[in-house]
Motif scaffolding. Structure first.
Motif, PDB file in Angstrom:
ATOM      1  N   MET A 190      31.686  60.065 -20.757  1.00 26.96           N
ATOM      2  CA  MET A 190      32.840  59.223 -20.425  1.00 26.96           C
ATOM      3  C   MET A 190      34.064  60.055 -20.053  1.00 26.96           C
ATOM      4  SD  MET A 190      33.901  56.170 -19.984  1.00 26.96           S
ATOM      5  CE  MET A 190      32.731  55.104 -20.818  1.00 26.96           C
ATOM      6  N   GLY A 191      34.156  61.297 -20.643  1.00 28.75           N
ATOM      7  CA  GLY A 191      35.302  62.147 -20.344  1.00 28.75           C
ATOM      8  C   GLY A 191      35.347  62.526 -18.879  1.00 28.75           C
ATOM      9  N   VAL A 192      34.185  62.853 -18.313  1.00 27.97           N
ATOM     10  CA  VAL A 192      34.118  63.227 -16.894  1.00 27.97           C
ATOM     11  C   VAL A 192      34.482  62.034 -16.022  1.00 27.97           C
ATOM     12  CG1 VAL A 192      32.598  64.031 -15.048  1.00 27.97           C
ATOM     13  CG2 VAL A 192      32.376  64.982 -17.348  1.00 27.97           C
ATOM     14  N   GLU A 193      33.995  60.859 -16.402  1.00 33.83           N
ATOM     15  CA  GLU A 193      34.298  59.653 -15.633  1.00 33.83           C
ATOM     16  C   GLU A 193      35.803  59.379 -15.631  1.00 33.83           C
ATOM     17  OE1 GLU A 193      32.084  56.443 -17.215  1.00 33.83           O
ATOM     18  OE2 GLU A 193      30.138  57.193 -16.543  1.00 33.83           O
ATOM     19  N   CYS A 194      36.428  59.557 -16.780  1.00 39.42           N
ATOM     20  CA  CYS A 194      37.871  59.305 -16.877  1.00 39.42           C
ATOM     21  C   CYS A 194      38.671  60.310 -16.067  1.00 39.42           C
ATOM     22  CB  CYS A 194      38.307  59.334 -18.341  1.00 39.42           C
ATOM     23  SG  CYS A 194      37.636  57.985 -19.333  1.00 39.42           S
ATOM     24  N   LEU A 195      38.224  61.579 -16.085  1.00 42.73           N
ATOM     25  CA  LEU A 195      38.901  62.605 -15.290  1.00 42.73           C
ATOM     26  C   LEU A 195      38.769  62.310 -13.808  1.00 42.73           C
ATOM     27  CD1 LEU A 195      40.399  65.283 -15.098  1.00 42.73           C
ATOM     28  CD2 LEU A 195      38.181  66.459 -15.181  1.00 42.73           C
ATOM     29  N   PHE A 196      37.573  61.922 -13.393  1.00 44.95           N
ATOM     30  CA  PHE A 196      37.359  61.562 -11.989  1.00 44.95           C
ATOM     31  C   PHE A 196      38.212  60.355 -11.621  1.00 44.95           C
ATOM     32  CE2 PHE A 196      35.136  58.939  -8.836  1.00 44.95           C
ATOM     33  CZ  PHE A 196      35.083  59.829  -7.773  1.00 44.95           C
ATOM     34  N   ALA A 197      38.301  59.387 -12.534  1.00 50.81           N
ATOM     35  CA  ALA A 197      39.106  58.191 -12.286  1.00 50.81           C
ATOM     36  C   ALA A 197      40.575  58.558 -12.129  1.00 50.81           C
ATOM     37  CB  ALA A 197      38.930  57.194 -13.426  1.00 50.81           C
ATOM     38  N   PHE A 198      41.042  59.531 -12.917  1.00 47.66           N
ATOM     39  CA  PHE A 198      42.442  59.961 -12.814  1.00 47.66           C
ATOM     40  C   PHE A 198      42.712  60.584 -11.444  1.00 47.66           C
ATOM     41  CE2 PHE A 198      45.637  63.330 -13.081  1.00 47.66           C
ATOM     42  CZ  PHE A 198      46.725  62.596 -13.531  1.00 47.66           C
ATOM     43  N   VAL A 199      41.839  61.486 -11.019  1.00 46.45           N
ATOM     44  CA  VAL A 199      42.031  62.147  -9.724  1.00 46.45           C
ATOM     45  C   VAL A 199      41.971  61.130  -8.590  1.00 46.45           C
ATOM     46  CG1 VAL A 199      41.073  63.839  -8.116  1.00 46.45           C
ATOM     47  CG2 VAL A 199      41.111  64.335 -10.566  1.00 46.45           C
ATOM     48  N   LEU A 200      40.972  60.252  -8.651  1.00 48.43           N
ATOM     49  CA  LEU A 200      40.862  59.206  -7.623  1.00 48.43           C
ATOM     50  C   LEU A 200      42.090  58.302  -7.653  1.00 48.43           C
ATOM     51  CD1 LEU A 200      39.211  57.726  -5.464  1.00 48.43           C
ATOM     52  CD2 LEU A 200      38.121  56.418  -7.294  1.00 48.43           C
ATOM     53  N   GLY A 201      42.585  58.022  -8.851  1.00 47.20           N
ATOM     54  CA  GLY A 201      43.769  57.169  -8.987  1.00 47.20           C
ATOM     55  C   GLY A 201      45.001  57.771  -8.338  1.00 47.20           C
ATOM     56  N   THR A 202      45.162  59.090  -8.435  1.00 50.33           N
ATOM     57  CA  THR A 202      46.322  59.716  -7.792  1.00 50.33           C
ATOM     58  C   THR A 202      46.239  59.600  -6.270  1.00 50.33           C
ATOM     59  OG1 THR A 202      45.252  61.908  -7.766  1.00 50.33           O
ATOM     60  CG2 THR A 202      46.614  61.370  -9.683  1.00 50.33           C
ATOM     61  N   VAL A 203      45.012  59.679  -5.741  1.00 57.04           N
ATOM     62  CA  VAL A 203      44.828  59.506  -4.295  1.00 57.04           C
ATOM     63  C   VAL A 203      45.193  58.076  -3.888  1.00 57.04           C
ATOM     64  CG1 VAL A 203      43.148  59.527  -2.410  1.00 57.04           C
ATOM     65  CG2 VAL A 203      43.047  61.274  -4.204  1.00 57.04           C
ATOM     66  N   ILE A 204      44.739  57.107  -4.676  1.00 56.05           N
ATOM     67  CA  ILE A 204      45.090  55.711  -4.412  1.00 56.05           C
ATOM     68  C   ILE A 204      46.594  55.515  -4.562  1.00 56.05           C
ATOM     69  CG2 ILE A 204      44.797  53.336  -5.227  1.00 56.05           C
ATOM     70  CD1 ILE A 204      41.944  54.124  -6.055  1.00 56.05           C
ATOM     71  N   GLY A 205      47.182  56.210  -5.523  1.00 53.81           N
ATOM     72  CA  GLY A 205      48.628  56.125  -5.718  1.00 53.81           C
ATOM     73  C   GLY A 205      49.403  56.587  -4.492  1.00 53.81           C
ATOM     74  N   SER A 206      48.858  57.570  -3.785  1.00 48.86           N
ATOM     75  CA  SER A 206      49.492  58.034  -2.543  1.00 48.86           C
ATOM     76  C   SER A 206      49.524  56.902  -1.523  1.00 48.86           C
ATOM     77  CB  SER A 206      48.723  59.237  -1.984  1.00 48.86           C
ATOM     78  OG  SER A 206      49.326  59.713  -0.799  1.00 48.86           O
ATOM     79  N   PHE A 207      48.438  56.142  -1.459  1.00 51.68           N
ATOM     80  CA  PHE A 207      48.399  54.992  -0.547  1.00 51.68           C
ATOM     81  C   PHE A 207      49.350  53.889  -1.024  1.00 51.68           C
ATOM     82  CE2 PHE A 207      46.518  50.776   0.389  1.00 51.68           C
ATOM     83  CZ  PHE A 207      46.718  50.759   1.756  1.00 51.68           C
ATOM     84  N   LEU A 208      49.443  53.690  -2.335  1.00 52.62           N
ATOM     85  CA  LEU A 208      50.356  52.677  -2.857  1.00 52.62           C
ATOM     86  C   LEU A 208      51.804  53.018  -2.511  1.00 52.62           C
ATOM     87  CD1 LEU A 208      48.889  51.802  -6.395  1.00 52.62           C
ATOM     88  CD2 LEU A 208      48.348  50.820  -4.152  1.00 52.62           C
ATOM     89  N   ASN A 209      52.119  54.313  -2.456  1.00 58.20           N
ATOM     90  CA  ASN A 209      53.464  54.716  -2.035  1.00 58.20           C
ATOM     91  C   ASN A 209      53.760  54.255  -0.610  1.00 58.20           C
ATOM     92  OD1 ASN A 209      54.954  56.114  -4.076  1.00 58.20           O
ATOM     93  ND2 ASN A 209      53.457  57.781  -3.967  1.00 58.20           N
ATOM     94  N   VAL A 210      52.741  54.332   0.245  1.00 61.47           N
ATOM     95  CA  VAL A 210      52.892  53.840   1.619  1.00 61.47           C
ATOM     96  C   VAL A 210      53.188  52.344   1.603  1.00 61.47           C
ATOM     97  CG1 VAL A 210      51.705  53.490   3.824  1.00 61.47           C
ATOM     98  CG2 VAL A 210      51.389  55.632   2.568  1.00 61.47           C
ATOM     99  N   CYS A 211      52.448  51.611   0.772  1.00 63.36           N
ATOM    100  CA  CYS A 211      52.651  50.159   0.667  1.00 63.36           C
ATOM    101  C   CYS A 211      54.054  49.844   0.168  1.00 63.36           C
ATOM    102  CB  CYS A 211      51.612  49.547  -0.281  1.00 63.36           C
ATOM    103  SG  CYS A 211      49.901  49.703   0.282  1.00 63.36           S
ATOM    104  N   ILE A 212      54.509  50.566  -0.852  1.00 59.27           N
ATOM    105  CA  ILE A 212      55.835  50.329  -1.432  1.00 59.27           C
ATOM    106  C   ILE A 212      56.932  50.552  -0.392  1.00 59.27           C
ATOM    107  CG2 ILE A 212      57.494  51.201  -3.132  1.00 59.27           C
ATOM    108  CD1 ILE A 212      55.002  51.863  -4.900  1.00 59.27           C
ATOM    109  N   TYR A 213      56.744  51.555   0.452  1.00 57.73           N
ATOM    110  CA  TYR A 213      57.756  51.877   1.463  1.00 57.73           C
ATOM    111  C   TYR A 213      57.708  50.908   2.646  1.00 57.73           C
ATOM    112  CZ  TYR A 213      60.120  54.381   5.230  1.00 57.73           C
ATOM    113  OH  TYR A 213      60.948  54.715   6.272  1.00 57.73           O
TER     114      TYR A 213
END
Length: 255
Positions: free
Chosen positions: A1-24
């Motif tokens: 589960m630790g690896v899955e959570c770490l992968f989810a965090f990294v993937l989440g930051t990438v999605i967060g970059s797209f969310l910044n585009v949406c916010i702007y």
């Protein structure tokens, strides 16, 4: 589960970059797909190596590579927040459809919270599509469709009741109708039982921040605070800890 959570965090930051585009772009009525990311000041396209979540902000020292205009701190904050919440939801629900279901809610809340902070407005169309997603995706999710329907109605209804009651007694507008839209979406995803718990957390965090700002003399009673971010925080707290709190409260009632 630790690896899955770490992968989810990294993937989440990438999605967060797209969310910044949406916010702007969403408040400006611009496409969130085209053109690719660019500097708002010099309009030059941002290369992929300058668009790595969090890392690029640090390497560039918070400035555009070309025109040296400052990059708002909101960008790495949204990326880290999206990464952290993606990891938290993944760790809680595991590799299930519920994880995808609740991440749709989380990403919606992050976008509307920061748009509300910037503009004091809540995008209606985005809320409408998020509401439909919450209702129809509830069918394969663990929440029942009827519970989702009741949650959306109850969530919006409670906010509308507060708005109208406040206006009757004060002659002033308190919460905005956009907050009713947000609460309808939250109710659709979390169900009617967790609507009041979300409002409790939202009101608590809002009250604490409001009192703190007034104590620091950075705000006044007449200065409005957007409630969307507090609803988002309340929904996140309810999603991650709501079941335990409800079970604890029901246990107390039963003696």
């Amino acid at each position: 589960m630790g690896v899955e959570c770490l992968f989810a965090f990294v993937l989440g930051t990438v999605i967060g970059s797209f969310l910044n585009v949406c916010i702007y772009r969403i408040p400006k009525g611009k496409s969130i797909v085209y053109p690719p990311s660019f500097c708002p000041s010099c309009k030059r396209p941002i290369k992929w190596y300058d668009n790595v979540p969090v890392v690029s902000y640090i390497l560039l020292k918070g400035k555009c590579r070309h025109c040296k205009s400052p990059i708002p701190l909101r960008y790495p904050i949204v990326e880290l927040l999206t990464g952290a919440t993606t990891a938290a939801v993944t760790c809680k629900f595991g590799p299930t459809f519920d994880t995808l279901y609740y991440l749709v809610l989380i990403y919606y809340l992050i976008v509307v919270a920061f748009i509300d902070l910037d503009t004091m407005e809540v995008p209606v169309k985005l809320s409408y599509f998020a509401l439909l997603a919450g209702l129809f995706l509830s069918i394969p999710a663990s929440i029942k469709f009827v519970d989702s329907m009741l949650g959306a109605s109850f969530g919006a209804g409670v906010i509308l009741f507060i708005i109208e009651t406040y206006y009757v007694f004060t002659g002033k507008e308190g919460m905005g109708y956009g907050d009713a839209n947000i609460m309808a979406v939250i109710g659709a995803f979390l169900g009617w039982k967790k609507v009041l718990l979300t409002l409790f957390f939202a009101s608590l965090t809002g009250a604490v921040l409001g009192v703190t700002l007034m104590a620091l003399r950075k705000s006044s009673k007449e200065q409005p605070l957007p409630f969307g971010p507090f609803l988002a925080a309340g929904a996140l707290a309810t999603l991650l800890a709501g079941d335990k709190l409800l079970n604890w409260y029901l246990h107390l009632l039963r003696g």
